[in-house]
Write an enzyme that holds these catalytic residues in place. Sequence first.
Site, mmCIF file in Angstrom:
data_model
loop_
_atom_site.group_PDB
_atom_site.id
_atom_site.type_symbol
_atom_site.label_atom_id
_atom_site.label_comp_id
_atom_site.label_asym_id
_atom_site.label_seq_id
_atom_site.Cartn_x
_atom_site.Cartn_y
_atom_site.Cartn_z
ATOM 1 N N ARG A 1 -49.433 64.702 72.962
ATOM 2 C CA ARG A 1 -49.276 66.056 72.440
ATOM 3 C C ARG A 1 -48.276 66.825 73.297
ATOM 4 O O ARG A 1 -48.148 66.600 74.499
ATOM 5 C CB ARG A 1 -50.614 66.805 72.446
ATOM 6 C CG ARG A 1 -51.678 66.230 71.523
ATOM 7 C CD ARG A 1 -52.957 67.053 71.629
ATOM 8 N NE ARG A 1 -53.970 66.589 70.695
ATOM 9 C CZ ARG A 1 -54.901 65.689 70.979
ATOM 10 N NH1 ARG A 1 -54.927 65.128 72.194
ATOM 11 N NH2 ARG A 1 -55.795 65.324 70.086
ATOM 12 N N LYS B 1 -57.611 68.430 74.706
ATOM 13 C CA LYS B 1 -58.195 69.048 73.518
ATOM 14 C C LYS B 1 -59.630 68.615 73.289
ATOM 15 O O LYS B 1 -60.497 69.428 72.971
ATOM 16 C CB LYS B 1 -57.331 68.705 72.302
ATOM 17 C CG LYS B 1 -57.732 69.446 71.033
ATOM 18 C CD LYS B 1 -56.734 69.196 69.917
ATOM 19 C CE LYS B 1 -57.086 69.993 68.674
ATOM 20 N NZ LYS B 1 -56.117 69.774 67.580
ATOM 21 N N ARG C 1 -45.069 63.304 67.420
ATOM 22 C CA ARG C 1 -46.406 62.697 67.476
ATOM 23 C C ARG C 1 -46.810 62.163 66.097
ATOM 24 O O ARG C 1 -47.361 61.063 65.987
ATOM 25 C CB ARG C 1 -47.402 63.738 67.986
ATOM 26 C CG ARG C 1 -48.872 63.324 68.009
ATOM 27 C CD ARG C 1 -49.655 64.434 68.686
ATOM 28 N NE ARG C 1 -51.084 64.337 68.456
ATOM 29 C CZ ARG C 1 -51.924 63.617 69.188
ATOM 30 N NH1 ARG C 1 -51.452 62.883 70.177
ATOM 31 N NH2 ARG C 1 -53.215 63.603 68.934
ATOM 32 N N HIS D 1 -57.615 60.968 69.263
ATOM 33 C CA HIS D 1 -58.379 61.661 68.232
ATOM 34 C C HIS D 1 -59.865 61.350 68.372
ATOM 35 O O HIS D 1 -60.240 60.257 68.784
ATOM 36 C CB HIS D 1 -57.907 61.247 66.834
ATOM 37 C CG HIS D 1 -56.602 61.866 66.449
ATOM 38 N ND1 HIS D 1 -55.768 61.338 65.488
ATOM 39 C CD2 HIS D 1 -55.976 62.985 66.891
ATOM 40 C CE1 HIS D 1 -54.704 62.099 65.358
ATOM 41 N NE2 HIS D 1 -54.804 63.097 66.201
ATOM 42 N N TYR E 1 -52.197 62.984 60.191
ATOM 43 C CA TYR E 1 -51.056 62.465 60.928
ATOM 44 C C TYR E 1 -50.319 61.310 60.257
ATOM 45 O O TYR E 1 -49.162 61.074 60.553
ATOM 46 C CB TYR E 1 -51.495 62.024 62.333
ATOM 47 C CG TYR E 1 -51.675 63.196 63.264
ATOM 48 C CD1 TYR E 1 -50.640 63.602 64.100
ATOM 49 C CD2 TYR E 1 -52.856 63.907 63.295
ATOM 50 C CE1 TYR E 1 -50.784 64.679 64.949
ATOM 51 C CE2 TYR E 1 -53.018 64.986 64.149
ATOM 52 C CZ TYR E 1 -51.978 65.361 64.974
ATOM 53 O OH TYR E 1 -52.129 66.435 65.809
#
Length: 388
Positions: free
Chosen positions: A208, A249, A330, A353, A363
């Site tokens: 990211r 994240k 990404r 993820h 994505y």
Amino acid sequence: MTKRRSRGDGGLHWDEKRQRWIATANLGFDPSGKRITKRGSGKTKTEAKNKLKEVLRDFEDGLAIAPTNYTVANAVNDWLAFGLAGRDEKTVETCKVLCLTHAIPALGARKLRDLSAEDVDRWLADKAKTLSTRTLQGLHSCLNRAVKRAMARDKVKRNVVELCSVPTGQPGRPSKSLTFAQAEAVLKAAEKSSMHAYIVVSLLTGARTEELRALTWDHVFLKGRPVVSPPVPPHIAVWRSVRASGDTKTRKSRRTIALPARCVEALWDHWVDQGWDRLAAGDKWEESNLVFHSAVGTELDPSHVRRAFRTAIGKAEGINAADWTPRELRHSFVSLLSDSGVPLEEISRLVGHSSTAVTEEVYRHQIRPVIQTGATVMDDLFSQGPEA
């Protein structure tokens, strides 16, 4: 004979100086012992009495401290000032922009006690003509929390915003991914730019942008450990981000990623270039140990990354730089791996993820291949025809 008002029912008198009837209600005492007095005025006795009735009704409903002129703007501004304590600076700034740009200009003058669900519905429906669904959700959330806070402080009896649903807004800008030919063109165009290493690492590892901006040399291992068994290849440890907490994240986003040879080469060159940047900055240099940094060594701002990225790929063949953002590198990583037959579960692990659902729905942009399993099995079952 005129009946005397009971204690606490309030009073009504003519104010000669103001030339108005004044309704007064004593509502007890505040924590400091000071008497709480509410007043309403009107040109006629009836108007003043109605004001008095509103004050007494609010007192009975538990809204003794609710001013009759407390507006939506007051509620929103109070929430912005006191209801966002401890939130990330970017979150606070986003809420301020939404409220000051959209909520207060449209609804701010309305008294909070008079705000209706119909008012909110009309406001959201009007905003849906120009704003995306995600922005509408943000607007609804801000107003909802502001009114909820006001209700908890006895400024209003109920929160009508909770009764309203968010309409569907305008479609947002869809994310996309580079094809292999486009990716090669981007890498070639960026070769002589300061963004070369950033673009190579982002495209070839799927990290990211918030993770790359926080990456330090302590978490980059360009030599690996080839002498151990099994050997450890060159890699980066993605353990931090530019979030307020410094964490990634999600928990699964903390991962260690092997570096392709092209990344290793680009990072070695970048390390050398950083030495020249440090020398050129002189006393202005601020040592942060960041891999990707500004001209004086400080953390990169998202807008700076976006501008530098578009400048770097400006001459890429078949690419309109203005249509692309760094985060789509990404997306391209995921789609290129998927095109090459890498299982979705493995791709999800590589990009950090929490589940394969996000990888699949958000994505992966390539056209799905035709699923042939069912047809193949049925051909095998029925190709021989019925038994004799």
